[in-house]
Design a protein around this motif. Structure first.
Motif, PDB file in Angstrom:
ATOM      1  N   SER A 164     -16.272  -0.786  -6.104  1.00  0.00           N
ATOM      2  CA  SER A 164     -17.513  -1.478  -5.738  1.00  0.00           C
ATOM      3  C   SER A 164     -17.273  -2.949  -5.412  1.00  0.00           C
ATOM      4  N   GLN A 165     -16.162  -3.502  -5.922  1.00  0.00           N
ATOM      5  CA  GLN A 165     -15.843  -4.907  -5.672  1.00  0.00           C
ATOM      6  C   GLN A 165     -14.664  -5.082  -4.717  1.00  0.00           C
ATOM      7  N   ALA A 166     -14.117  -3.978  -4.221  1.00  0.00           N
ATOM      8  CA  ALA A 166     -12.923  -4.042  -3.384  1.00  0.00           C
ATOM      9  C   ALA A 166     -13.294  -4.181  -1.914  1.00  0.00           C
ATOM     10  N   ARG A 167     -12.455  -4.899  -1.167  1.00  0.00           N
ATOM     11  CA  ARG A 167     -12.701  -5.130   0.261  1.00  0.00           C
ATOM     12  C   ARG A 167     -11.544  -4.670   1.131  1.00  0.00           C
ATOM     13  N   MET A 168     -10.366  -4.481   0.546  1.00  0.00           N
ATOM     14  CA  MET A 168      -9.211  -4.123   1.366  1.00  0.00           C
ATOM     15  C   MET A 168      -8.182  -3.346   0.561  1.00  0.00           C
ATOM     16  N   MET A 169      -7.446  -2.494   1.248  1.00  0.00           N
ATOM     17  CA  MET A 169      -6.308  -1.772   0.679  1.00  0.00           C
ATOM     18  C   MET A 169      -5.101  -2.039   1.565  1.00  0.00           C
ATOM     19  N   VAL A 170      -3.968  -2.388   0.944  1.00  0.00           N
ATOM     20  CA  VAL A 170      -2.743  -2.668   1.689  1.00  0.00           C
ATOM     21  C   VAL A 170      -1.718  -1.576   1.382  1.00  0.00           C
ATOM     22  N   LEU A 171      -1.254  -0.904   2.419  1.00  0.00           N
ATOM     23  CA  LEU A 171      -0.209   0.105   2.304  1.00  0.00           C
ATOM     24  C   LEU A 171       0.924  -0.253   3.259  1.00  0.00           C
ATOM     25  N   SER A 172       2.089   0.331   3.015  1.00  0.00           N
ATOM     26  CA  SER A 172       3.246   0.051   3.863  1.00  0.00           C
ATOM     27  C   SER A 172       4.219   1.224   3.773  1.00  0.00           C
ATOM     28  N   TYR A 173       4.287   2.022   4.855  1.00  0.00           N
ATOM     29  CA  TYR A 173       5.205   3.154   4.917  1.00  0.00           C
ATOM     30  C   TYR A 173       5.804   3.243   6.312  1.00  0.00           C
ATOM     31  N   PRO A 174       7.142   3.444   6.381  1.00  0.00           N
ATOM     32  CA  PRO A 174       8.127   3.558   5.309  1.00  0.00           C
ATOM     33  C   PRO A 174       8.073   2.350   4.375  1.00  0.00           C
ATOM     34  N   HIS A 175       8.308   2.653   3.083  1.00  0.00           N
ATOM     35  CA  HIS A 175       7.953   1.704   2.040  1.00  0.00           C
ATOM     36  C   HIS A 175       9.138   0.871   1.569  1.00  0.00           C
ATOM     37  N   ASN A 176       8.874  -0.416   1.466  1.00  0.00           N
ATOM     38  CA  ASN A 176       9.793  -1.360   0.833  1.00  0.00           C
ATOM     39  C   ASN A 176       9.193  -1.710  -0.529  1.00  0.00           C
ATOM     40  N   PRO A 177       9.857  -1.382  -1.655  1.00  0.00           N
ATOM     41  CA  PRO A 177      11.284  -1.078  -1.756  1.00  0.00           C
ATOM     42  C   PRO A 177      11.657   0.388  -1.954  1.00  0.00           C
ATOM     43  N   THR A 178      10.695   1.315  -2.129  1.00  0.00           N
ATOM     44  CA  THR A 178      11.046   2.652  -2.615  1.00  0.00           C
ATOM     45  C   THR A 178      11.676   3.542  -1.543  1.00  0.00           C
ATOM     46  N   THR A 179      11.582   3.161  -0.273  1.00  0.00           N
ATOM     47  CA  THR A 179      12.075   3.890   0.902  1.00  0.00           C
ATOM     48  C   THR A 179      11.245   5.132   1.220  1.00  0.00           C
ATOM     49  N   ALA A 180      10.123   5.349   0.519  1.00  0.00           N
ATOM     50  CA  ALA A 180       9.295   6.540   0.737  1.00  0.00           C
ATOM     51  C   ALA A 180       8.640   6.508   2.113  1.00  0.00           C
ATOM     52  N   GLN A 181       8.335   7.705   2.617  1.00  0.00           N
ATOM     53  CA  GLN A 181       7.591   7.849   3.857  1.00  0.00           C
ATOM     54  C   GLN A 181       6.240   8.497   3.571  1.00  0.00           C
ATOM     55  N   ALA A 182       5.310   8.309   4.509  1.00  0.00           N
ATOM     56  CA  ALA A 182       3.987   8.913   4.407  1.00  0.00           C
ATOM     57  C   ALA A 182       3.723   9.745   5.654  1.00  0.00           C
ATOM     58  N   SER A 183       3.139  10.915   5.461  1.00  0.00           N
ATOM     59  CA  SER A 183       2.857  11.812   6.578  1.00  0.00           C
ATOM     60  C   SER A 183       1.566  11.402   7.284  1.00  0.00           C
TER      61      SER A 183
END
Length: 408
Positions: A164-183
């Motif tokens: 209710s108080q959030a305005r933004m979400m930050v994601l990053s894939y391929p991910h630094n540092p975990t090296t994970a990918q997102a489909s």
């Protein structure tokens, strides 16, 4: 002198601590193999450098570069995205030049957050994401990224009160540092979640080309083709080895691009137009150098993973990025900073402690594959000697480590 309260969270920095440890090791006579920073050692392509060099003697490039003078670059970006992802892009309203993508991710919270608003950030995550929120006097809600979930956030775990108080979400894939990918399916879920909860979805996308499947990683805009909630940040640093030239851009929702442009107009002008000529050459010219860069990092990844395995340190093989995300052995599982400091002081090998990327990064270190294979093998040899002293019960190597000569 009294500084603003917002500066308090910026006072401590694990990477500054590691920098001091590296300096101490050098002063003690250690030869440094720095695996702690993701700055590529590979050269910028000659045709890019030629374009920049030619611009130096064109006096029309010597003045200030305001928004409209960046039109050729923005058009090149739009064409590149259309060809790569099949996405129509308006270069006038949906693309903004940046002095590196970090500038954009750090400044965007100033356009989105009122004091006290929440930003949803991954833990672990890239440190500048949090820095921008602090500077905007926002609050941070961390979404833990765990190996059990493929290092993907679990949206259902976010409380309604925070949302209710959030305005933004930050994601990053391929991910630094975990090296994970997102489909693409994950991105569709993320876009729907942000749409339902009136969140801006920010995607930091510097490693989009550094994948080992032969295909680029999905763009968030493929899941948000109407650009309702999303903005994406891309950097020329990783794909084109142009880190020092500081060229990046934002692409996505026109209202978000306009807001970021307004923030930027009050902080800086753009970079030298000759550099933009080089960036245009990179985007519109032959892409074989990108493939060569990825193949170089693939070879380094394979070499480093095999060397770690030989000394008994089993690490999953990353499918993207120029990093290895390694879970620490005993007795270091709860103190990655001590491991990093003691390792560099004893051996000259510098790694990035996982704690520097967030609480959930504790128990890991990140190794950047920014040296030739012989240097990486030497680094692992030195790590093996360190672990034999400090964690002898962990060394079960199939063959004894080969004494290296690089850097001696």
């Amino acid at each position: 002198m009294q500084l603003a309260d917002r500066m308090a969270p910026l006072q401590t920095n694990v990477f500054a601590d590691m920098d001091r440890a590296k300096a101490n090791a050098m002063a003690a006579g250690q030869s440094i193999i720095d695996l702690s920073l993701g700055s590529s050692d590979l050269p910028t392509a000659p045709h890019v450098l030629d374009a920049i060099a030619a611009a130096l003697y064109d006096s029309s490039t010597h003045g200030y570069a305001l928004f409209h003078s960046t039109d050729p670059f923005r058009r090149a970006v739009a064409t590149w995205y259309e060809q790569k992802f099949g996405l129509p892009v308006d270069p006038e309203t949906e693309v903004l030049l940046l002095i590196g993508s970090q500038e954009g991710t750090a400044h965007l919270p100033l356009a989105l957050l009122n004091p006290g608003d929440f930003a949803l950030l991954t833990d672990p995550g890239y440190p500048s994401h949090a820095g921008g929120v602090h500077l905007a006097s926002g609050q941070i809600y961390t979404m833990p990224l765990l190996a059990d979930h493929g290092f993907l956030p679990q949206f259902q775990d976010i409380s309604p009160q925070v949302l209710s108080q959030a305005r933004m979400m930050v994601l990053s894939y391929p991910h630094n540092p975990t090296t994970a990918q997102a489909s693409l399916e994950f991105w569709q879920e993320a876009v729907a979640f942000c749409d339902r909860n009136q969140l801006v979805l920010v995607h930091d996308f510097p490693y989009g080309d550094v994948t080992y499947s032969g295909q680029p990683a999905p763009s968030v805009l493929q899941a948000d083709r109407q650009k309702r909630v999303s903005i994406e940040f891309f950097s020329m640093s990783k794909s084109y080895n142009m880190g020092g030239f500081r060229v990046g851009y934002a692409i996505g929702n026109a209202e978000l691009i306009t807001a970021l442009r307004q923030v930027k107009a009050n902080i800086d002008f753009n970079q030298y137009r000759g550099i933009l000529q080089g960036a245009i050459a990179a985007l519109t010219g032959p892409q074989d150098t990108v493939h060569q860069t990825v193949e170089t990092f693939r070879q380094r990844r394979n070499t480093c993973i095999a060397a770690l395995d030989r000394i008994g340190w089993a690490v999953p093989t990353p499918t993207a990025t120029q990093y290895i995300w390694a879970q620490l052995p005993q007795p270091w599982t709860d103190n990655s900073i001590d491991f990093g400091v003691q390792l560099v002081e004893a051996t000259g090998v510098a790694v990035a402690p996982g704690r520097g990327f967030g609480k959930a990064g504790e128990g890991y270190v990140r190794l950047a594959l920014v040296h030739p294979v012989a240097v990486l093998e030497e680094a692992v040899h030195r790590i093996a000697n360190f672990l034999q002293v400090h964690s002898p019960h962990r060394i079960r190597g199939k063959t004894p480590p080969v004494k290296g000569t690089v850097g001696r």
